[in-house]
Motif scaffolding. Structure first.
Motif, PDB file in Angstrom:
ATOM      1  N   SER A  94       7.261  -2.339   1.596  1.00 12.94           N
ATOM      2  CA  SER A  94       6.223  -1.306   1.601  1.00 12.94           C
ATOM      3  C   SER A  94       6.801   0.068   1.918  1.00 12.94           C
ATOM      4  O   SER A  94       6.160   1.090   1.686  1.00 12.94           O
ATOM      5  CB  SER A  94       5.138  -1.663   2.630  1.00 12.94           C
ATOM      6  OG  SER A  94       5.693  -1.743   3.933  1.00 12.94           O
TER       7      SER A  94
ATOM      8  N   ASN B  39       6.972  -9.521  -2.859  1.00 13.47           N
ATOM      9  CA  ASN B  39       8.050  -8.642  -2.407  1.00 13.47           C
ATOM     10  C   ASN B  39       9.421  -9.303  -2.518  1.00 13.47           C
ATOM     11  O   ASN B  39      10.427  -8.693  -2.158  1.00 13.47           O
ATOM     12  CB  ASN B  39       7.807  -8.155  -0.969  1.00 13.47           C
ATOM     13  CG  ASN B  39       7.636  -9.300   0.023  1.00 13.47           C
ATOM     14  OD1 ASN B  39       8.315 -10.329  -0.076  1.00 13.47           O
ATOM     15  ND2 ASN B  39       6.730  -9.145   0.970  1.00 13.47           N
TER      16      ASN B  39
ATOM     17  N   GLU C 227      10.557  -3.369   6.656  1.00 15.64           N
ATOM     18  CA  GLU C 227       9.142  -3.528   6.351  1.00 15.64           C
ATOM     19  C   GLU C 227       8.349  -2.882   7.479  1.00 15.64           C
ATOM     20  O   GLU C 227       8.816  -2.791   8.623  1.00 15.64           O
ATOM     21  CB  GLU C 227       8.812  -5.013   6.218  1.00 15.64           C
ATOM     22  CG  GLU C 227       7.432  -5.333   5.680  1.00 15.64           C
ATOM     23  CD  GLU C 227       7.135  -4.698   4.343  1.00 15.64           C
ATOM     24  OE1 GLU C 227       6.461  -3.636   4.366  1.00 15.64           O
ATOM     25  OE2 GLU C 227       7.537  -5.234   3.303  1.00 15.64           O
TER      26      GLU C 227
ATOM     27  N   SER D 197       3.092  -8.731   1.005  1.00 14.13           N
ATOM     28  CA  SER D 197       3.014  -7.865   2.183  1.00 14.13           C
ATOM     29  C   SER D 197       1.582  -7.462   2.510  1.00 14.13           C
ATOM     30  O   SER D 197       1.178  -7.465   3.682  1.00 14.13           O
ATOM     31  CB  SER D 197       3.880  -6.614   1.972  1.00 14.13           C
ATOM     32  OG  SER D 197       5.229  -6.961   1.799  1.00 14.13           O
ATOM     33  N   GLU D 198       0.803  -7.102   1.495  1.00 13.57           N
ATOM     34  CA  GLU D 198      -0.566  -6.641   1.745  1.00 13.57           C
ATOM     35  C   GLU D 198      -1.430  -7.760   2.321  1.00 13.57           C
ATOM     36  O   GLU D 198      -2.184  -7.548   3.269  1.00 13.57           O
ATOM     37  CB  GLU D 198      -1.183  -6.094   0.455  1.00 13.57           C
ATOM     38  CG  GLU D 198      -0.587  -4.773  -0.006  1.00 13.57           C
ATOM     39  CD  GLU D 198      -1.344  -4.176  -1.176  1.00 13.57           C
ATOM     40  OE1 GLU D 198      -2.369  -4.776  -1.597  1.00 13.57           O
ATOM     41  OE2 GLU D 198      -0.917  -3.119  -1.674  1.00 13.57           O
TER      42      GLU D 198
END
Length: 469
Positions: A223, A133, A285, A304-305
């Motif tokens: 996201s 990201n 986020e 992020s995931e």
């Protein structure tokens, strides 16, 4: 067999037997010395030209292969082998996971010399490419040239580049065509900025001469589909507005457009003023209904995931019932603290960066979290007996230190605190092992969970649960 060549040694037909630290593979020379190789895969049989010779080991590069490993795959990126990132892109992902898990286990057992339970299989990433990201690219008016370009008689008039530093060459930038680390429109934004800057004749930076205008380009995505772009300039220019207006028009999805004027010797922006041009001064986020404000200087896990998976593991290891006082050491912007707060009586975060603590407090307020407190200061100075006397004895400690691990004074204070559980999140299992060894007399490691945050690289995150003996 070995023979001398230009003060270097050629080691022929070595079987590569393992993957070692920092992405290097491992072989054994005929004299028993270890050979660390920067461009091989376990299972290869290769001829190695050494680049460094020490009493116990060699370092070198494979110059030919008599057999290729069945663990090899074709690299996806055209820049593989030149760019300094994604050093394991030529190794199948399942094998990357195997060696990452093996490294964690070896470090804890051999460096830490502690007893550990059987590791849970490493948490693989769902996305093996385009997972970051945040990306930072550098401008240069003197790009890195291939050997063929150097040898050719072609006159290369345009030496402008926008990309990554060549490993070991601080003043050379690889001009990128496509990077496979950040989702679209990252590549399109980078290419447009380069094209438009050249059209406007804005000088690219020269690091040796400390001259030019354009220094770096940072792109952050979230996201929530928000995008931040920050352009760092060595000095301001009246053409900056034209560049930014063109960028806004071409990419209306950019929600935060910022810039920095930095005329000091290095590119770090943490001591610089971030100037606002368009949109917001931040992006947002989201995780499990919590929102986190990310500004240009904020630390946020760059995958992020997998950050979500990491935080779930941390919360699970903590085993909170709603009655615990939790200390969150090295809290950053308080992401983990807020993520576990609903399961705790109270969470107290400590962090050395003032801006991060300001963001942590703002995020907690925005999320309606009332059972967190955040304090700023150097960890070894703040986290002491007076701190515990003021805030109470923690039932659970979560610690997520930088790569260097925890200072020995912090480790000793953890021992003095004698909390029932410590959840240790680490991006460097070697320094984690060192700290666990110091804690071993008081705490037993009961769970270990590696997490792959960075596919195609040798980096691995690790979460350990320690319970009081």
């Amino acid at each position: 067999m070995a023979r001398k060549k230009t003060n270097r040694i050629i080691l022929e037909d070595l079987l590569v037997i393992d993957a070692g630290a920092k992405g290097k593979s491992v072989a054994k020379a005929a004299d028993g010395r270890v050979v660390f190789i920067n461009n091989a895969v376990p299972g290869d049989v290769a001829t190695i030209q050494t680049t460094k010779k020490r009493k116990a080991y060699f370092e070198g590069t494979a110059i030919s292969f008599s057999k290729l490993s069945d663990k090899r795959v074709a690299p996806t990126c055209e820049h593989f082998g030149t760019c300094g990132g994604c050093k394991w892109q030529h190794m199948g992902y399942e094998h990357q996971l195997f060696y990452k898990q093996k490294e964690v286990e070896n470090n804890l057992k051999r460096l830490g010399k502690i007893e550990i339970p059987e590791l849970t299989p490493i948490k693989a990433a769902q996305e093996q490419y385009f997972y970051r990201n945040k990306m930072e690219f550098s401008f240069s008016d003197n790009k890195w040239l291939t050997l063929d370009q150097i040898k050719s008689e072609e006159v290369i008039a345009n030496k402008n580049a926008l990309g990554f530093h060549i490993p070991g060459m601080w003043d050379k930038i690889l001009d990128l065509n496509k990077c496979h680390l950040q989702q679209d429109p990252s590549n399109a934004i980078r290419d447009f900025v380069k094209m438009k800057a050249q059209e406007l004749e804005i000088p690219f930076y020269n690091v040796r001469n400390q001259s030019g205008v354009l220094r770096t380009l940072m792109i952050r995505t979230a996201s929530t589909n928000q995008i931040m772009v920050l352009v760092q300039l060595f000095e301001d220019t009246d053409k900056r507005v034209a560049l930014f207006e063109a960028l806004k028009e071409q990419f209306p999805e950019i929600t935060s457009l910022l810039y920095v004027i930095n005329n000091k010797g290095n590119d770090t922006i943490y001591d610089q003023d971030v100037l606002h041009y368009a949109g917001e001064d931040h992006i947002m986020e989201e995780m499990e209904g919590l929102t986190f404000k990310i500004n240009a200087k904020s630390f946020y896990q760059t995958n992020s995931e997998q950050a979500y998976e990491l935080y779930k593991i941390t919360r699970d290891f903590a085993g909170l019932t709603g009655e615990e006082l939790v200390y969150d050491l090295y809290t950053g912007t308080g992401t983990i603290a807020q993520f576990v707060a609903k399961n705790a009586k109270k969470v107290i975060g400590v962090e050395s960066v003032p801006d991060a603590i300001t963001a942590a407090k703002e995020n907690a307020k925005r999320n309606g979290i009332t059972n967190t407190e955040f304090y700023v200061g150097d960890m070894k100075a703040v986290f002491n007996e007076d701190f515990v006397n003021t805030h109470g004895e923690a039932d659970v400690v979560i610690t997520d230190p930088p790569r260097d691990g925890m200072h020995k004074d912090v480790v000793q204070q953890l021992i003095n605190l004698n909390a029932a559980k410590i959840v240790y999140v680490s991006c460097n299992s070697a320094t984690q092992a060192r700290d666990l060894a110091l804690l071993d007399e008081t705490y037993k490691v009961t769970r270990v969970q590696p997490v792959d945050m960075f596919p195609q690289t040798f980096h691995v995150e690790n979460v350990v649960l320690l319970e009081r003996r």
